[in-house]
Scaffold this active site. Structure first.
Site, PDB file in Angstrom:
ATOM      1  N   ARG A  87      29.993  47.658  33.672  1.00  0.00           N
ATOM      2  CA  ARG A  87      29.764  48.988  34.307  1.00  0.00           C
ATOM      3  C   ARG A  87      29.341  50.099  33.402  1.00  0.00           C
ATOM      4  NH1 ARG A  87      34.060  51.010  35.261  1.00  0.00           N
ATOM      5  NH2 ARG A  87      35.492  49.369  34.622  1.00  0.00           N
ATOM      6  N   TYR A 215      24.528  43.495  37.139  1.00  0.00           N
ATOM      7  CA  TYR A 215      25.793  43.511  36.527  1.00  0.00           C
ATOM      8  C   TYR A 215      26.846  43.836  37.724  1.00  0.00           C
ATOM      9  CZ  TYR A 215      30.894  43.616  34.855  1.00  0.00           C
ATOM     10  OH  TYR A 215      31.884  43.577  34.990  1.00  0.00           O
ATOM     11  N   LYS A 224      33.138  47.783  43.723  1.00  0.00           N
ATOM     12  CA  LYS A 224      33.500  49.004  43.158  1.00  0.00           C
ATOM     13  C   LYS A 224      32.859  50.170  44.082  1.00  0.00           C
ATOM     14  CE  LYS A 224      35.788  47.029  40.147  1.00  0.00           C
ATOM     15  NZ  LYS A 224      37.322  47.125  40.226  1.00  0.00           N
ATOM     16  N   HIS A 244      42.762  50.566  43.454  1.00  0.00           N
ATOM     17  CA  HIS A 244      42.238  49.479  42.416  1.00  0.00           C
ATOM     18  C   HIS A 244      43.700  48.572  41.842  1.00  0.00           C
ATOM     19  CE1 HIS A 244      40.141  48.668  38.125  1.00  0.00           C
ATOM     20  NE2 HIS A 244      39.816  47.812  39.098  1.00  0.00           N
ATOM     21  N   ALA A 267      40.457  44.904  33.298  1.00  0.00           N
ATOM     22  CA  ALA A 267      40.622  44.079  32.265  1.00  0.00           C
ATOM     23  C   ALA A 267      41.931  44.004  31.535  1.00  0.00           C
ATOM     24  CB  ALA A 267      39.266  43.992  31.075  1.00  0.00           C
ATOM     25  N   CYS A 268      42.668  44.436  32.380  1.00  0.00           N
ATOM     26  CA  CYS A 268      44.393  44.534  31.762  1.00  0.00           C
ATOM     27  C   CYS A 268      45.385  43.657  32.255  1.00  0.00           C
ATOM     28  CB  CYS A 268      44.899  46.070  32.063  1.00  0.00           C
ATOM     29  SG  CYS A 268      44.274  47.468  31.010  1.00  0.00           S
ATOM     30  N   LYS A 270      45.189  42.265  35.871  1.00  0.00           N
ATOM     31  CA  LYS A 270      45.454  42.199  37.147  1.00  0.00           C
ATOM     32  C   LYS A 270      45.469  40.548  37.813  1.00  0.00           C
ATOM     33  CE  LYS A 270      42.759  45.453  39.128  1.00  0.00           C
ATOM     34  NZ  LYS A 270      42.253  45.882  37.896  1.00  0.00           N
ATOM     35  N   ASN A 272      45.762  37.844  36.112  1.00  0.00           N
ATOM     36  CA  ASN A 272      46.795  36.831  35.542  1.00  0.00           C
ATOM     37  C   ASN A 272      48.050  37.442  36.309  1.00  0.00           C
ATOM     38  OD1 ASN A 272      45.104  35.788  33.868  1.00  0.00           O
ATOM     39  ND2 ASN A 272      45.891  37.262  31.977  1.00  0.00           N
ATOM     40  N   ASN A 383      33.218  40.562  28.042  1.00  0.00           N
ATOM     41  CA  ASN A 383      33.316  41.032  29.396  1.00  0.00           C
ATOM     42  C   ASN A 383      32.714  39.802  30.414  1.00  0.00           C
ATOM     43  OD1 ASN A 383      34.118  42.328  31.875  1.00  0.00           O
ATOM     44  ND2 ASN A 383      32.168  43.488  31.927  1.00  0.00           N
ATOM     45  N   SER A 384      32.571  38.745  29.978  1.00  0.00           N
ATOM     46  CA  SER A 384      31.935  37.590  30.506  1.00  0.00           C
ATOM     47  C   SER A 384      32.900  37.083  31.938  1.00  0.00           C
ATOM     48  CB  SER A 384      31.654  36.335  29.744  1.00  0.00           C
ATOM     49  OG  SER A 384      32.998  36.038  29.213  1.00  0.00           O
ATOM     50  N   ARG A 385      32.394  36.765  32.792  1.00  0.00           N
ATOM     51  CA  ARG A 385      33.051  36.771  33.993  1.00  0.00           C
ATOM     52  C   ARG A 385      32.795  35.356  34.953  1.00  0.00           C
ATOM     53  NH1 ARG A 385      35.712  41.572  36.096  1.00  0.00           N
ATOM     54  NH2 ARG A 385      35.385  43.151  34.396  1.00  0.00           N
ATOM     55  N   ARG A 416      47.573  49.975  29.290  1.00  0.00           N
ATOM     56  CA  ARG A 416      47.849  49.379  27.978  1.00  0.00           C
ATOM     57  C   ARG A 416      48.256  50.611  26.925  1.00  0.00           C
ATOM     58  NH1 ARG A 416      44.771  44.506  26.249  1.00  0.00           N
ATOM     59  NH2 ARG A 416      43.610  44.090  28.114  1.00  0.00           N
ATOM     60  N   PHE A 509      52.720  37.377  30.998  1.00  0.00           N
ATOM     61  CA  PHE A 509      52.091  36.460  31.751  1.00  0.00           C
ATOM     62  C   PHE A 509      53.451  35.866  32.727  1.00  0.00           C
ATOM     63  CE2 PHE A 509      49.596  35.992  27.750  1.00  0.00           C
ATOM     64  CZ  PHE A 509      48.360  36.174  28.374  1.00  0.00           C
ATOM     65  N   GLU A 511      56.406  35.360  32.039  1.00  0.00           N
ATOM     66  CA  GLU A 511      57.637  36.121  32.125  1.00  0.00           C
ATOM     67  C   GLU A 511      57.560  37.222  32.701  1.00  0.00           C
ATOM     68  OE1 GLU A 511      59.882  34.331  30.676  1.00  0.00           O
ATOM     69  OE2 GLU A 511      58.853  33.016  29.685  1.00  0.00           O
TER      70      GLU A 511
HETATM   71  C1  OXD Z   1      36.374  45.917  36.921  1.00  0.00           C
HETATM   72  C2  OXD Z   1      36.364  44.959  37.709  1.00  0.00           C
HETATM   73  O1  OXD Z   1      35.438  46.567  36.249  1.00  0.00           O
HETATM   74  O2  OXD Z   1      36.977  44.630  38.555  1.00  0.00           O
HETATM   75  O3  OXD Z   1      37.429  46.952  37.241  1.00  0.00           O
HETATM   76  O4  OXD Z   1      35.167  44.307  37.564  1.00  0.00           O
HETATM   77 MN    MN Z   2      38.455  46.020  38.774  1.00  0.00          MN
END
Ligand code: OXD
Ligand code: MN
Length: 601
Positions: A87, A215, A224, A244, A267-268, A270, A272, A383-385, A416, A509, A511
């Site tokens: 993004r 992207y 988004k 979000h 990427a924090c 969610k 998982n 940031n590969s998806r 984080r 994870f 836990e």
């Molecule tokens: C983000 C996504 O960037 O979910 O938050 O792709």
């Molecule tokens: Mn997101």
């Protein structure tokens, strides 16, 4: 494929309809075609046959590369332009009549200037290309909480991804015909030139214009742009929340399921958390986690005063690196077939590969398509998806398709935070919880271009996504606390606290279930806590740590309360709220001051 050249008089898939309720849509498609001048127009019906033709076409022109069909049937790799991998927050605008309505949290342009700028870019941009018209529905087709949109794009890759991420095609068009209201999203990849790239939102017109990027977050406009920026604006005027947040169902051994919505920045973790597999001992007792959604949550009060939530998406656009059989077996199981991988590496036998996959294989080709050379960087872009249907997730909740949504028992905020912030605390009440969300901070990640690891305030994980002034947004959140409301409890978590040696103190994870268990016990009034100025922390022995190896430093930092550190944090939170001037709700400023004072006592 049913391509019709410039004949936009009636949509080819609305057979039997007189089209009158689609007049606005037809007129807009004609207007866009006149501006962008495509060679052909294709109305997407979302069928398997249509998808197969598009995939074949993309294979022929190199947009998609077929992966190993024995190990990953129906799966493909897309390599994006190397400058188009995330993004672009600095190029993302909210265009409202009054600049203050967009707020200091957004880049702003006047609607007139925004349209002029974008229309100049779109002028003739689809010459030689096909223009795809994608009717889509965010949320289950029959849900009153769902909202529809139409994306016009010149990218077949976008069409294929929108088919996975939304309810796209004929059923969505039928709902649009019934409602005759939809969000308009116009997208072109243009020349993929970062100098000619803008993502513009016109919330007052329910319109999006996005140019120059393919992207996901910039180009799959249902995600988004619609489901957060436009929807947050719409939600404010209609009395609901567009957030979000992941949504999960936590089922206990008695068979009782509580739903939790949790906001974390991009990427924090969610995905998982939404697909968590409980630790061995918990599994043996019968604990289960059900996945409703991994990124976006729309919720509104039901007749009983509780908040009911839907996941407006139909698929996952997840971060590949770090996904393994250990970190997220459900995600890994989900992406064994019918998956579009973007910017991952490839093994000698043509399987997708990324750092942290840890399956004993090695990449031979990197995300740019070059021979892999570890000295030149990772095989997969950070940031590969993967894009995959939620229905392929082994823990996908049957309730995710419930038009009424699921009742939310707890809301969780988290970021984080390598220092200061303990593993979990509970807000005293709704107003305190809104402040906890508003004060959220987190280190930046590779999901957006720019520096990674820089601490910034990211209120409710909505910094890049709130379509209006944060001060008004916090006010909207506060407004849910009214007579008859049965609001969820609000918590804050930090899975990312580090020790003096820089390593993570909490195993994370699976836990993390222990923390969720404590939350639901709190909701039910069954677990004890210690009250501190920042909120309730788990009382000693109340959060189950049996089998978790935590040293003295871990216990002290994950469950302790550092008064001096929080004094400084609250001073900084006060300064942050002041940045919004008089629009910031007094109730939130009072709450900040009350806690700042309690921290001094
Ligand atoms: C983000 C996504 O960037 O979910 O938050 O792709
Ligand atoms: Mn997101």
């Amino acid at each position: 494929m049913n391509a019709i050249s410039h004949d936009v008089s009636k949509p080819v898939i609305a057979a039997g309809s007189d089209g009158s309720r689609l007049a606005a849509l037809n007129a807009w498609v004609a207007e866009v075609a006149a501006l962008t001048k495509p060679d052909a127009i294709h109305w997407c019906d979302g069928s398997d046959a249509e998808n197969a033709k598009l995939i074949a076409q993309m294979e022929r022109d190199g947009t998609l590369v077929k992966l190993n069909q024995q190990t990953h049937p129906g799966s493909y790799l897309h390599r994006s332009h190397p400058d188009d991998v995330a993004r672009v927050e600095h190029l993302t605008f909210v265009c409202t009549t009054n600049q203050d309505d967009a707020g200091p949290n957004n880049h702003w342009m006047s609607p007139a200037d925004g349209h002029d700028k974008m229309d100049a870019l779109f002028d003739g941009c689809m010459k030689g290309r096909t223009m795809y018209v994608i009717p889509y529905c965010m949320g289950p087709i029959e849900s009153p909480l769902s909202r529809c949109g139409v994306e016009i794009t010149d990218s077949p890759y976008v069409v294929a991804n929108m088919r996975i991420m939304t309810r796209m095609g004929a059923p969505a068009l039928a709902r649009i015909e019934r409602e005759s209201k939809f969000v308009r999203g116009l997208h072109s990849i243009g020349e993929l030139d970062p100098e000619r790239r803008f993502i513009m939102h016109f919330p007052e017109e329910l319109t999006i214009k996005s140019f120059g990027s393919g992207y996901g977050g910039n180009a799959l406009l249902g995600k988004k742009c619609h489901a957060l920026r436009i929807a947050s604006h719409q939600a404010r005027s209609e009395g609901w929340l567009a957030e979000h947040m992941l949504i999960l169902g936590l089922e206990n051994p008695q068979g009782e399921t509580h739903y939790i919505a949790a906001a974390f920045p991009s990427a924090c973790g969610k995905t998982n958390l939404a697909m968590l597999i409980p630790p061995e001992g918990y599994r043996a007792q019968g604990w289960k986690v059900w996945t409703v959604g991994d990124d976006i949550c729309w919720m509104r009060p039901g007749a009983d005063g509780r908040l009911y939530a839907i996941n407006p998406e139909a698929g996952f656009f997840g971060v590949a690196p770090g996904t393994s059989d250990k970190s997220n077996p459900n995600a890994l199981a989900s992406i064994q077939m019918n998956t579009i991988f973007t910017n991952v590496g490839v093994t000698a036998d043509n399987q997708p590969w990324w750092e942290g996959l840890d399956n004993g294989q090695q990449p031979v080709t990197d995300w740019r398509g070059n021979a892999f050379d570890a000295a030149k960087g990772p095989a997969a872009h950070p940031n590969s998806r993967f894009t995959v249907s939620a229905k392929q997730c082994p823990t996908y909740s049957p309730e995710a398709e419930n038009p009424a949504g699921v009742p939310i028992s707890a809301i969780v905020f988290g970021g984080r935070r390598p220092s200061l912030v303990p593993l979990v605390f509970e807000a005293r009440d709704w107003t305190h919880g809104v402040l906890v969300g508003a004060a959220m901070g987190s280190e930046t990640t590779a999901a957006a271009t720019g520096a990674v690891g820089v601490m910034r305030r990211d209120p409710m994980a909505m910094k890049p996504f709130c379509g209006y002034n944060f001060a008004d947004y916090f006010n909207h959140w506060l407004s849910f606390d009214k007579a008859g409301a049965k609001l969820p409890k609000i918590f804050h978590v930090n899975w990312f606290r580090k020790g003096d040696d820089g390593s993570f103190l909490w195993p994370g994870f699976g836990e993390n279930l222990r923390v969720l268990e404590w939350m639901i016990q709190r909701v039910k009034g069954e677990a004890g806590s210690v009250e501190t100025p920042i909120g309730h922390l788990p009382a000693d022995g109340e959060l189950n740590l049996e089998g978790v190896a935590l040293g003295e430093e871990g216990r002290a930092k994950l469950f302790g309360f550092d008064r001096a550190g929080w004094q400084a944090e609250f001073a900084s939170i006060g300064e942050y709220l002041d940045e919004y001037g008089p629009r910031m709700p007094q109730a939130l400023k009072d709450e900040q001051q009350r806690i700042a004072k309690a921290l001094q006592d």
